[in-house]
Design an enzyme around this catalytic site. Structure first.
Site, PDB file in Angstrom:
ATOM      1  N   HIS A 182      27.466  35.330  46.140  1.00  7.30           N
ATOM      2  CA  HIS A 182      28.586  36.254  45.943  1.00  7.30           C
ATOM      3  C   HIS A 182      28.130  37.532  45.249  1.00  7.30           C
ATOM      4  O   HIS A 182      28.559  38.627  45.610  1.00  7.30           O
ATOM      5  CB  HIS A 182      29.704  35.571  45.138  1.00  7.30           C
ATOM      6  CG  HIS A 182      30.668  34.828  45.997  1.00  7.30           C
ATOM      7  ND1 HIS A 182      31.833  35.378  46.446  1.00  7.30           N
ATOM      8  CD2 HIS A 182      30.632  33.572  46.495  1.00  7.30           C
ATOM      9  CE1 HIS A 182      32.482  34.501  47.194  1.00  7.30           C
ATOM     10  NE2 HIS A 182      31.772  33.390  47.236  1.00  7.30           N
ATOM     11  N   ARG A 183      27.250  37.411  44.251  1.00  3.43           N
ATOM     12  CA  ARG A 183      26.753  38.604  43.551  1.00  3.43           C
ATOM     13  C   ARG A 183      25.967  39.513  44.489  1.00  3.43           C
ATOM     14  O   ARG A 183      26.109  40.733  44.447  1.00  3.43           O
ATOM     15  CB  ARG A 183      25.850  38.191  42.386  1.00  3.43           C
ATOM     16  CG  ARG A 183      26.562  37.701  41.174  1.00  3.43           C
ATOM     17  CD  ARG A 183      25.549  37.384  40.080  1.00  3.43           C
ATOM     18  NE  ARG A 183      26.166  36.710  38.967  1.00  3.43           N
ATOM     19  CZ  ARG A 183      25.600  35.740  38.274  1.00  3.43           C
ATOM     20  NH1 ARG A 183      24.387  35.332  38.560  1.00  3.43           N
ATOM     21  NH2 ARG A 183      26.243  35.177  37.279  1.00  3.43           N
ATOM     22  N   SER A 237      37.170  35.007  50.756  1.00  7.99           N
ATOM     23  CA  SER A 237      36.492  36.028  49.942  1.00  7.99           C
ATOM     24  C   SER A 237      36.156  37.267  50.753  1.00  7.99           C
ATOM     25  O   SER A 237      36.385  38.398  50.306  1.00  7.99           O
ATOM     26  CB  SER A 237      35.224  35.451  49.313  1.00  7.99           C
ATOM     27  OG  SER A 237      35.550  34.433  48.402  1.00  7.99           O
TER      28      SER A 237
END
Length: 173
Positions: A52-53, A18
């Site tokens: 992740h946000r 990611s």
């Protein structure tokens, strides 16, 4: 014929997929679009989604789409770079809903062939371990492998992450 601007980033769990994918997207100017496929089925997954946000800066817009990924990509403006994270979660969502992975994967590939602009796809490589001991896990592994082969054939760039280090499988960095 490879699709210009299409990246496939593969690797194992916590391999840096990611973060590497984000760096590929952020190499250009914002805005950037993050298409998230995860659903919070439990508290631990909810925490991962929050993580992740929270690491998205101001240049990011988040779209949460656990199932209709092809439609989500078709609605993205061509000039906006897109990061899709993660395809194996998307496959899990499809299989949990008893939706066949093959036709959905074909729709995704077709949407990517029509898309113009940078698109970075993140997925877990699940085929490097032992043969799973149950049918559902084997079906999932097989569906992921078929999807990855199809996407790699269409991608201009394929990167494989090992311990946070990108290995260039196809294309350039």
């Amino acid at each position: 014929m490879p699709v210009a601007g299409l990246y496939l980033v593969l690797g194992g769990a916590r391999s840096g997929k990611s973060r590497h994918a984000e760096s590929l997207v952020e190499a250009g100017p914002p805005p950037w679009l993050y298409v998230a496929t995860a659903e919070a089925g439990d508290a631990e997954m909810g925490a991962r989604i929050r993580e992740h946000r929270e690491r998205r800066g101001k240049g990011w817009r988040i779209v949460e789409e656990p199932m209709e990924l092809a439609a989500a990509l078709e609605s993205c403006p061509a000039e906006v770079p897109v990061l899709v994270d993660c395809l194996t979660l998307w496959l899990s969502n499809l299989m949990a809903a008893d939706r066949p992975a093959g036709p959905e994967s074909d729709r995704l590939v077709a949407a990517l062939e029509r898309r113009r602009g940078k698109t970075v796809l993140v997925s877990n490589e699940v085929g490097l371990g032992i043969v799973p001991d149950n049918r559902l896990a084997r079906d999932f592994r097989d569906a992921a492998g078929a999807l990855h082969r199809a996407l790699a054939a269409h991608a201009e760039h394929v990167h494989f992450m090992v311990a946070g280090i990108p290995m260039i499988v196809k294309g350039k960095p």
